[in-house]
Design a protein around this motif. Structure first.
Motif, PDB file in Angstrom:
ATOM      1  N   PRO A 471       0.913  -1.322   0.041  1.00  0.00           N
ATOM      2  CA  PRO A 471      -0.129   0.037  -0.186  1.00  0.00           C
ATOM      3  C   PRO A 471       0.989   0.750   0.034  1.00  0.00           C
ATOM      4  CG  PRO A 471      -1.395  -1.411   1.752  1.00  0.00           C
ATOM      5  CD  PRO A 471       0.376  -1.993   1.391  1.00  0.00           C
ATOM      6  N   LEU A 472       1.513   1.001   0.762  1.00  0.00           N
ATOM      7  CA  LEU A 472       2.825   2.641   0.619  1.00  0.00           C
ATOM      8  C   LEU A 472       3.348   2.696  -0.497  1.00  0.00           C
ATOM      9  CD1 LEU A 472       3.974   2.859   4.610  1.00  0.00           C
ATOM     10  CD2 LEU A 472       1.989   4.029   3.834  1.00  0.00           C
ATOM     11  N   ALA A 473       3.739   1.619  -1.195  1.00  0.00           N
ATOM     12  CA  ALA A 473       4.564   1.798  -2.301  1.00  0.00           C
ATOM     13  C   ALA A 473       3.817   2.482  -3.111  1.00  0.00           C
ATOM     14  CB  ALA A 473       5.534   0.482  -2.640  1.00  0.00           C
ATOM     15  N   ALA A 474       2.315   1.894  -3.627  1.00  0.00           N
ATOM     16  CA  ALA A 474       1.868   2.156  -4.348  1.00  0.00           C
ATOM     17  C   ALA A 474       1.091   4.095  -4.406  1.00  0.00           C
ATOM     18  CB  ALA A 474       0.058   2.071  -4.244  1.00  0.00           C
ATOM     19  N   ILE A 475       0.656   4.317  -3.234  1.00  0.00           N
ATOM     20  CA  ILE A 475       0.414   5.727  -2.848  1.00  0.00           C
ATOM     21  C   ILE A 475       1.965   5.714  -3.248  1.00  0.00           C
ATOM     22  CG2 ILE A 475       0.913   7.327  -0.687  1.00  0.00           C
ATOM     23  CD1 ILE A 475      -1.185   4.812   0.574  1.00  0.00           C
ATOM     24  N   SER A 476       3.414   5.714  -3.264  1.00  0.00           N
ATOM     25  CA  SER A 476       4.691   6.890  -3.390  1.00  0.00           C
ATOM     26  C   SER A 476       4.094   6.974  -5.310  1.00  0.00           C
ATOM     27  CB  SER A 476       4.837   5.928  -2.913  1.00  0.00           C
ATOM     28  OG  SER A 476       6.809   6.563  -3.576  1.00  0.00           O
ATOM     29  N   ILE A 477       3.628   6.121  -5.807  1.00  0.00           N
ATOM     30  CA  ILE A 477       3.364   6.196  -7.069  1.00  0.00           C
ATOM     31  C   ILE A 477       2.610   6.165  -7.753  1.00  0.00           C
ATOM     32  CG2 ILE A 477       3.200   4.613  -9.118  1.00  0.00           C
ATOM     33  CD1 ILE A 477       4.706   1.271  -7.383  1.00  0.00           C
ATOM     34  N   LEU A 478       1.156   7.012  -6.832  1.00  0.00           N
ATOM     35  CA  LEU A 478       0.152   7.092  -7.370  1.00  0.00           C
ATOM     36  C   LEU A 478       0.555   8.848  -7.447  1.00  0.00           C
ATOM     37  CD1 LEU A 478      -2.498   5.559  -6.019  1.00  0.00           C
ATOM     38  CD2 LEU A 478      -2.766   6.105  -8.007  1.00  0.00           C
ATOM     39  N   GLU A 479       1.509   9.570  -6.555  1.00  0.00           N
ATOM     40  CA  GLU A 479       1.882  10.986  -5.675  1.00  0.00           C
ATOM     41  C   GLU A 479       3.151  11.471  -7.085  1.00  0.00           C
ATOM     42  OE1 GLU A 479       0.121  12.316  -3.690  1.00  0.00           O
ATOM     43  OE2 GLU A 479      -0.276  11.894  -2.195  1.00  0.00           O
ATOM     44  N   GLN A 480       3.786  10.249  -7.153  1.00  0.00           N
ATOM     45  CA  GLN A 480       4.560  10.581  -8.325  1.00  0.00           C
ATOM     46  C   GLN A 480       4.738  10.408  -9.634  1.00  0.00           C
ATOM     47  OE1 GLN A 480       7.291   7.403  -8.345  1.00  0.00           O
ATOM     48  NE2 GLN A 480       8.495   7.551  -6.089  1.00  0.00           N
ATOM     49  N   ARG A 481       3.771  10.047  -9.898  1.00  0.00           N
ATOM     50  CA  ARG A 481       2.609   9.904 -10.788  1.00  0.00           C
ATOM     51  C   ARG A 481       1.109  11.078 -11.699  1.00  0.00           C
ATOM     52  NH1 ARG A 481       6.294   8.892 -14.717  1.00  0.00           N
ATOM     53  NH2 ARG A 481       6.964   5.359 -15.415  1.00  0.00           N
ATOM     54  N   MET A 482       0.853  11.529 -10.470  1.00  0.00           N
ATOM     55  CA  MET A 482      -0.549  12.427 -10.667  1.00  0.00           C
ATOM     56  C   MET A 482      -0.163  13.732  -9.558  1.00  0.00           C
ATOM     57  SD  MET A 482      -3.476  10.918 -11.791  1.00  0.00           S
ATOM     58  CE  MET A 482      -4.131  12.337 -11.738  1.00  0.00           C
ATOM     59  N   PHE A 483       0.747  13.939  -8.123  1.00  0.00           N
ATOM     60  CA  PHE A 483       0.509  14.586  -8.100  1.00  0.00           C
ATOM     61  C   PHE A 483       2.147  16.022  -8.548  1.00  0.00           C
ATOM     62  CE2 PHE A 483       2.206  17.814  -4.487  1.00  0.00           C
ATOM     63  CZ  PHE A 483       0.624  18.653  -4.371  1.00  0.00           C
ATOM     64  N   LEU A 484       2.334  14.623  -8.889  1.00  0.00           N
ATOM     65  CA  LEU A 484       3.921  15.981  -8.905  1.00  0.00           C
ATOM     66  C   LEU A 484       4.265  15.294  -9.926  1.00  0.00           C
ATOM     67  CD1 LEU A 484       7.037  16.522  -8.568  1.00  0.00           C
ATOM     68  CD2 LEU A 484       7.539  12.999  -8.833  1.00  0.00           C
ATOM     69  N   GLY A 485       4.087  14.616 -11.344  1.00  0.00           N
ATOM     70  CA  GLY A 485       4.065  14.139 -12.827  1.00  0.00           C
ATOM     71  C   GLY A 485       3.096  15.195 -13.465  1.00  0.00           C
ATOM     72  N   GLU A 486       1.981  14.745 -13.221  1.00  0.00           N
ATOM     73  CA  GLU A 486       0.718  15.721 -13.543  1.00  0.00           C
ATOM     74  C   GLU A 486       0.870  16.902 -13.544  1.00  0.00           C
ATOM     75  OE1 GLU A 486      -1.276  14.103 -16.507  1.00  0.00           O
ATOM     76  OE2 GLU A 486       0.623  13.220 -16.649  1.00  0.00           O
ATOM     77  N   ARG A 487       1.116  17.880 -11.754  1.00  0.00           N
ATOM     78  CA  ARG A 487       1.192  18.447 -11.384  1.00  0.00           C
ATOM     79  C   ARG A 487       2.474  19.782 -11.067  1.00  0.00           C
ATOM     80  NH1 ARG A 487      -1.710  20.201  -5.959  1.00  0.00           N
ATOM     81  NH2 ARG A 487      -0.679  22.689  -5.112  1.00  0.00           N
TER      82      ARG A 487
END
Length: 629
Positions: A471-487
């Motif tokens: 779960p924590l690794a998945a949230i890290s990827i989501l934050e990297q791809r969405m919040f970081l990558g898209e914004r």
């Protein structure tokens, strides 16, 4: 198109045109130069390799260019430029497109293979540098594809006769506050994927598409030690210091930027300059903390005060820097202008640490939500939803017609999707409840509702990367791809380049990510939100007490300003039905939302209002509407 990007490269411009094929087709390249490495004319672009006749234009920096040059041996002996572009061009010419895997840096590039008459577009592994493509819908037209580092350049080309608002991007902005790839705010323009290369023949027909970087599967490879993670971070920071012009570090006073400044000071041979934006509102002001940390590290520090009046005086200029609608980016513009005005063209920032080491509340809240849902899993789903709705019984629709847009109000939907980490993430971060989102875009020409604020290609890519993750690794990827990558990355690039400054991100580095992802979760993320690992490897020699305070983040005092000096301006825009409707929004719903915000409705944070204001203003400025006819 090149004139529209003058702000990205005020130090020079260049043009190149291929010899046309038998049918008259070929490629034309243009480039704006921000001279950072090798300030001589030998580094001007478009750059032609004298031995192979291949041509390249590069936006960004290749940090391992010295390593590439050394690997070429005798093949690189005749390079005229000492910079990264020449080394990269020869490396690609000698080794072919497979060599893209060996590039370490931030880049969007166009490589013309003279022998094959083939154009390849590629974007760095983590998507730091943007790359936008548009294609001619008429197969018999006189042009095939056009590409650029900003959407505004494609609009300026005149090739898009009647650009229209992309319905997926509209829904994504209302959900997330920003568009989601591969869509852009303009229907006719798409974003290239990070870590992917696309090749075209001389007529602009796509011939190949391949990923040159992918995230390692879960559990692949041996775990690494804290010492190895420290070495990887030290190497990344050291490589990011390469520059032939003055360089600074943006120091907010937090763990991430302090770690970058601390390691930069240790690696650099010259004094490190640091900068901080300070505010009159003490609740947002971290200037004092930054001063203490600068003194402890030993940097040469400058503090720039950003007053409300200065913000208002330069707001339009800052807003014009945004290449696509987003509720973020203004921070980066004011910071970039301050660094540029101080005489610097390059600045390192600490962006990426929260995503890499679990600093956001999502790393705490989403696992809790999943655990709580499992605890009540014995209750039938319908009954759970009924209980959740009953708990929200006090949230009745007030006079202005907007129910509280709080996370608590999202509970029923989160319970229903508790087994889907992507859904939990998106619902948690959504600007509005799904029902009110529908009200906001009521009447727009939406052919198909966007699921969870994600385009289908993005959802597929996320599902692929999240397989077998904790779960924590998945949230890290989501934050990297969405919040970081898209914004954050997109906004930082547009805002900083508008100020003609290059922002570098040592914590957003593919080789560093590959090492950190091999750390056990207990070392990488625990205790959650503390970023203990980054403290250990990045803040050596600094007193831990300097960082024993609540996480604040670098944020302008928007809420106070929106309710004060900016209020009339925002109200005038949000209550003007014509522009609101042209931007795909329902005037009645937007007017009610503004009134609810003024009334202090729960959950209506400034981001909700600002996101819609930016969308409407951007569409007005660029003449892009839901119906170009």
């Amino acid at each position: 198109m090149n004139d529209a990007l003058a702000h990205r490269g005020p130090d020079g411009e260049g043009y190149w045109e291929a010899a046309p094929d038998a049918a008259g087709w070929g490629a034309m390249l243009a480039h704006r130069r921000l001279a950072i490495l090798d300030l001589s004319e030998a580094a001007a672009q478009p750059m032609t390799d004298p031995r192979f006749a291949n041509v390249v234009i590069l936006n960004g920096e290749i940090y391992n260019f010295e390593e590439l040059r050394a690997s070429l041996g005798a093949e690189g002996a005749d390079l005229e430029s000492s910079g990264d572009t020449a080394a990269m061009l020869r490396y690609l010419s000698v080794n072919g497109l497979e060599a893209l895997r060996g590039l370490r840096g931030m880049f969007a590039l166009a490589f013309w293979d003279a022998g094959r008459q083939r154009l390849t577009l590629a974007r760095d592994a983590l998507g730091i540098k943007p790359l936008y493509i548009t294609r001619n819908p008429d197969p018999r037209g006189t042009w095939a594809i056009a590409f650029a580092s900003e959407v505004r350049a494609l609009l300026a080309s005149g090739l898009l006769v009647r650009p229209t608002l992309d319905p997926d991007a509209l829904q994504a902005v209302v959900w997330n506050g920003f568009p989601v790839s591969p869509s852009t705010i303009v229907r006719e323009v798409h974003s290239a994927w990070p870590g992917e290369a696309v090749s075209f023949d001389s007529r602009g027909r796509e011939t190949t598409r391949a990923r040159f970087w992918t995230r390692a599967p879960a559990g692949r490879g041996d775990s690494v030690t804290q010492s190895e993670a420290r070495d990887a971070l030290r190497q990344s920071v050291s490589l990011h210091l390469s520059s032939d012009v003055p360089l600074g570090v943006f120091l907010s006073g937090g763990i991430d930027s302090s770690a970058v400044a601390n390691m930069a000071h240790a690696a650099a041979s010259a004094p490190i300059h640091t900068f901080t934006l300070a505010f009159e509102e003490q609740r947002h002001n971290e200037g004092g903390f930054a001063r203490q940390i600068s003194a402890a590290i030993g940097t040469q520090h400058q503090e720039v005060m950003l007053t409300q009046q200065h913000f208002l005086d330069h707001l339009d200029e800052a807003l014009d820097s945004l290449d696509q609608p987003t509720f973020d980016g203004i921070n980066s513009w004011f910071m970039s202008r301050a660094v540029r005005d101080a005489g610097f063209k390059v600045a390192l920032v600490g962006t990426g640490g929260d995503e890499l080491f679990g600093g956001y509340t999502s790393f705490r809240d989403l696992p809790r939500a999943r655990a709580w849902s499992r605890m009540v899993g014995w209750i039938p789903a319908d009954a759970r939803m009924a209980i959740a709705r009953a708990a929200l019984g006090g949230h009745r629709r007030p006079a202005h017609g907007v129910v509280p847009q709080t996370r608590w109000a999202k509970l029923p939907e989160m319970l229903r999707r508790s087994d889907d980490i992507v859904a939990l993430y998106q619902i948690s971060y959504g600007l509005f409840l799904p029902e009110f989102q529908a009200e906001l875009i009521n009447g727009s020409r939406i052919e198909a509702p966007l699921h969870l604020g994600l385009t289908a290609p993005m959802r597929n890519r996320l599902d692929e990367e999240l397989q077998q993750r904790s779960p924590l690794a998945a949230i890290s990827i989501l934050e990297q791809r969405m919040f970081l990558g898209e914004r954050l990355l997109r906004d930082t690039d547009a805002a900083s380049m508008a100020a003609s400054i290059e922002i570098r991100l040592p914590l957003v580095d593919a080789p560093l990510l590959e090492v950190v992802e091999r750390l056990p979760d207990t070392q990488r993320f625990s205790p959650v939100r503390s970023k203990a690992m980054l403290r250990h490897i990045g803040l050596a020699g600094l007193d831990p007490a300097l960082f024993d305070r609540p996480k604040q983040g670098f944020e302008l005092p928007y809420d106070r300003w929106l309710r004060g000096a900016l209020g009339d301006r925002i109200a005038e825009t949000l209550r003007d039905g014509g522009p609101v409707r042209a931007a795909g929004l329902d005037p009645s719903a937007v007017a009610r939302l503004w009134q609810a915000f003024i009334d202090g409705a729960p959950g209506l944070y400034w981001t909700r209002i600002w996101a819609l204001y930016i969308l409407i203003r951007w569409c007005q400025t660029h003449g892009v509407t839901v119906d170009a006819g």
